[in-house]
Design a protein around this motif. Structure first.
Motif, PDB file in Angstrom:
ATOM      1  N   ASP A   1       0.825  -1.314   0.131  1.00  0.00           N
ATOM      2  CA  ASP A   1      -0.086  -0.015  -0.025  1.00  0.00           C
ATOM      3  C   ASP A   1       0.975   1.391  -0.068  1.00  0.00           C
ATOM      4  O   ASP A   1       1.357   1.756   1.037  1.00  0.00           O
TER       5      ASP A   1
ATOM      6  N   LYS B   1       1.783   7.796   0.814  1.00  0.00           N
ATOM      7  CA  LYS B   1       2.220   7.861   2.186  1.00  0.00           C
ATOM      8  C   LYS B   1       3.723   8.499   2.327  1.00  0.00           C
ATOM      9  O   LYS B   1       4.440   8.232   1.503  1.00  0.00           O
TER      10      LYS B   1
ATOM     11  N   ASP C   1      -0.072  -5.066   4.766  1.00  0.00           N
ATOM     12  CA  ASP C   1      -1.348  -4.464   4.216  1.00  0.00           C
ATOM     13  C   ASP C   1      -1.962  -5.709   3.701  1.00  0.00           C
ATOM     14  O   ASP C   1      -3.219  -5.469   3.329  1.00  0.00           O
TER      15      ASP C   1
ATOM     16  N   ASP D   1      -5.805   6.595  -0.275  1.00  0.00           N
ATOM     17  CA  ASP D   1      -5.168   5.685   1.034  1.00  0.00           C
ATOM     18  C   ASP D   1      -6.162   4.911   1.835  1.00  0.00           C
ATOM     19  O   ASP D   1      -6.032   3.857   2.594  1.00  0.00           O
ATOM     20  N   ALA D   2      -7.656   4.955   1.644  1.00  0.00           N
ATOM     21  CA  ALA D   2      -8.473   4.505   2.256  1.00  0.00           C
ATOM     22  C   ALA D   2      -9.163   3.284   1.331  1.00  0.00           C
ATOM     23  O   ALA D   2     -10.230   3.392   0.917  1.00  0.00           O
ATOM     24  N   GLU D   3      -8.350   2.437   0.877  1.00  0.00           N
ATOM     25  CA  GLU D   3      -8.307   1.621  -0.235  1.00  0.00           C
ATOM     26  C   GLU D   3      -9.033   0.359   0.196  1.00  0.00           C
ATOM     27  O   GLU D   3      -9.678  -0.261  -0.616  1.00  0.00           O
TER      28      GLU D   3
HETATM   29 ZN   LIG Z   1      -4.218   2.733   2.512  1.00  0.00          ZN
END
Ligand SMILES: [Zn+2]
Length: 481
Positions: free
Chosen positions: A251, A258, A269, A328-330
C-alpha cells in the motif's frame, strides 16, 4: 522442532523448570530425577531463586544446564505472561549453544500446555530468510514432559498457521504478490475432496462489475484477484461462515501517497488475507467440522499513469456509487466489493472480515488489541470470547446508524472517508463496510495495530508480522460457532 514425549527422562542438554512462587516455596516437585530436585531445593533454600516473574537461574550440572524460570505469584500468571516468559526462557543466553531441551511445566492443565507451546513456537519465531546468521529457537529440539498427545499435536498444528501467515506478511511485496498468494492457496487446498476453489480474474471481475476492487489495483503490474475457497466440513447444508481478508500486497497510499516513516512496512497490508490463509491451513489440519468460505481480495495499491485518482467516482458491485475521497482508504473499497459479492452470490449466515484498515485503530487501542466492529452483539460476543481464550486480543468499538451521516458525499451515494481526521476513523471505516453487508450478521476486525511489530519486540512477538487473527479465528470456528 517440538517433539512429543510423555515420558522423557531428564537427560537432555538442558532442562527448563517453570516454578510459581508458591510451588517454589512448597518444595514439592514431581521430577523423576531426584538429584536434580535436591539441587533445586538447595538453590531455593539459599534464596538464590525466588521464582519472581521472568526470573531465570541457571543450575549447571556438568554438561547439563537446568534453567529455573520464575512465573511470579500463581494468581498473577496470565496467558500473555506465560507465553512471554516461555519465549524468553527458550531464547535465554544460558541455553544458547544447547540443542536439546526438556521442559517441565508448573501445571499440567490444557491452558498451561497450550501457553507453553505457543510461547515456544510463536514466541520463538523470527523472520530470518534474508539473514545469514540465524538465531531462531525453532532449530532446537524441545520436548515438554507429560502432556496429552492430542493437545500437543493440535497446538503445534495451529501455530503452523500463525507462522505461515507471518511468513507471507514478512516477505517482500514483490515476492508475495497476487500470483504468489493464489499459488499458496492452491497448494494448501490441492487434493482435498471437501474443498473447491474459485478465483475471479481481472476479466471476470470486470464482467461482474467489482469496480471498487479493480480501481485500487489500476496502478499495479500484478493482476487483481478475488479468491474464494469453499470448505465443506459439516454434513449440514449451508450455515456458512465467511472469513474475508484484505490483501493489499503493498500500500503506497496511491496518489494520496504515504510519507516516509509510514510507507516502509506497508507489505503488512495483506495481513488480513494472510490471516485468512493461516486459518485455512489450520482448519484443514484440525479438520474443523463447519462450512466456511475463505475469501481474499488481493490487489496492490501502487502509483503510476494508470492509478485511480482522488475524487474519482466509482460504481461498486452492489450498485452504489462511491467517491474516492482518499486513495489511501483503499482497503474498505476492496472489502466492500468482496463483501457484497459474497452476500449476493453465497448468502453466508455470518461474515467476519479482517483488515489492516486504519491508523486510527492504533490511536484508539494501541498494538495489543485488534479493533472489533459488529452489527450483531451476539456474534461479537463470540468473537471476543475467542479473542480472550487465545490471547489474540480484541476490543469492541461502537457501531450505530448515526455514523452513516459522516459518509455522505456531494458527488456520489457514499464516500470512502468518514468523520474528520483524528475522530474515530476505525468506526467510520467499519460503518462504510456495514453499508455493503445488508442484513447478514457481520463482524470486522481492524488489525492495523496488531498485525505487525515495527519497533522492538512486543509481548512474545519478535520484529515483523504477528499472525494476528489466526488463533482467534481458529478458535472461533472450532469452538464458538
Ligand atoms: Zn491505505
Amino acid at each position: 522442532m517440538l517433539t512429543f514425549n510423555a515420558n522423557s527422562r531428564l537427560n537432555k542438554d538442558a532442562v527448563i523448570v517453570f516454578l510459581t512462587e508458591e510451588s517454589a516455596k512448597s518444595k514439592k516437585w514431581n521430577f523423576k530425577n531426584l538429584s536434580l530436585s535436591k539441587d533445586i531445593l538447595q538453590v531455593i533454600s539459599a534464596k538464590q531463586f525466588l521464582a519472581n516473574e521472568g526470573e531465570q537461574f541457571p543450575l549447571v550440572r556438568g554438561k547439563q544446564v537446568c534453567l529455573l524460570v520464575g512465573l511470579g505469584k500463581r494468581s498473577d500468571v496470565t496467558k500473555t505472561s506465560l507465553r512471554t516468559i516461555t519465549s524468553q526462557a527458550v531464547l535465554s543466553p544460558f541455553l544458547k549453544k544447547l540443542k536439546s531441551i526438556d521442559i517441565v511445566a508448573h501445571e499440567q492443565n490444557e491452558a498451561t500446555i497450550i501457553g507453553i507451546i505457543e510461547g515456544i513456537l510463536i514466541g520463538g519465531y523470527r523472520w530470518e530468510k534474508y539473514i545469514a546468521k540465524k538465531s531462531a529457537v525453532l532449530s532446537k529440539s524441545i520436548c515438554i514432559l507429560s502432556v496429552s498427545k492430542k493437545i500437543y499435536i493440535d497446538t503445534i498444528a495451529s501455530c503452523a498457521g500463525v507462522n505461515l501467515t507471518r511468513d507471507l506478511v514478512n516477505d517482500n511485496a514483490d515476492v508475495v504478490n497476487s500470483n504468489t498468494i493464489e499459488k499458496t492457496i492452491r497448494h494448501i487446498v490441492s487434493g482435498k475432496k471437501n474443498i473447491s476453489l474459485k478465483i475471479l480474474t481481472e476479466k471476470e471481475l470486470k464482467k461482474k462489475g467489482l469496480n471498487l476492487l479493480l480501481a485500487v489495483n489500476k496502478g499495479s503490474k500484478y493482476p487483481p484477484k478475488l479468491i474464494i475457497v469453499n470448505y465443506r466440513g459439516s454434513s449440514k447444508k449451508g450455515d456458512y461462515t465467511a472469513i474475508v481478508g484484505k490483501g493489499v500486497t503493498f500500500d503506497t497510499g496511491g496518489l494520496n501517497l504515504k510519507p516516509t516513516g509510514y510507507i516502509e512496512t506497508m507489505r503488512l497490508d495483506m495481513g488480513g488475507a494472510g490471516a485468512v490463509i493461516g486459518t485455512l491451513k489450520n482448519t484443514i489440519s484440525l479438520k474443523i467440522k463447519k462450512n466456511i468460505l475463505f475469501v481474499c481480495g488481493v490487489v496492490e495499491n501502487a502509483i503510476g499513469p494508470n492509478a485511480y485518482k482522488p475524487g474519482d467516482v466509482v460504481k461498486s458491485y452492489d450498485g452504489k456509487t462511491v467517491e474516492v475521497a482518499n486513495t489511501d482508504a483503499e482497503g474498505r473499497l476492496v472489502l466492500a466489493d468482496a463483501l457484497s459479492y459474497l452476500v449476493k452470490n453465497y448468502k453466508p449466515a455470518r461474515i467476519i472480515d479482517l483488515a489492516t484498515l486504519t491508523g486510527a485503530c492504533v490511536v484508539a487501542l494501541g498494538y495489543d488489541y485488534s479493533g472489533l466492529v459488529s452489527s450483531d452483539d451476539n456474534f461479537a460476543k463470540k468473537v471476543l470470547a475467542a479473542a480472550n481464550d487465545t490471547d489474540d486480543r480484541a476490543w469492541q468499538l461502537p457501531s450505530y446508524n448515526g455514523l452513516k451521516d459522516h459518509l455522505k458525499s456531494q458527488y456520489a451515494d457514499i464516500k470512502n472517508t468518514g468523520l474528520p481526521k483524528g475522530a474515530a476513523g476505525t468506526m467510520s471505516a467499519g460503518e462504510f463496510l456495514r453499508q455493503f453487508v445488508g442484513k447478514t450478521k457481520w463482524a470486522h476486525l481492524d488489525i492495523a495495530g496488531t498485525a505487525f511489530v515495527a519497533g522492538p519486540s512486543r509481548m512474545y512477538f519478535g520484529y515483523g508480522a504477528t499472525g494476528a487473527g489466526v488463533r482467534l479465528l481458529t478458535d472461533l470456528l472450532k469452538n464458538k460457532l
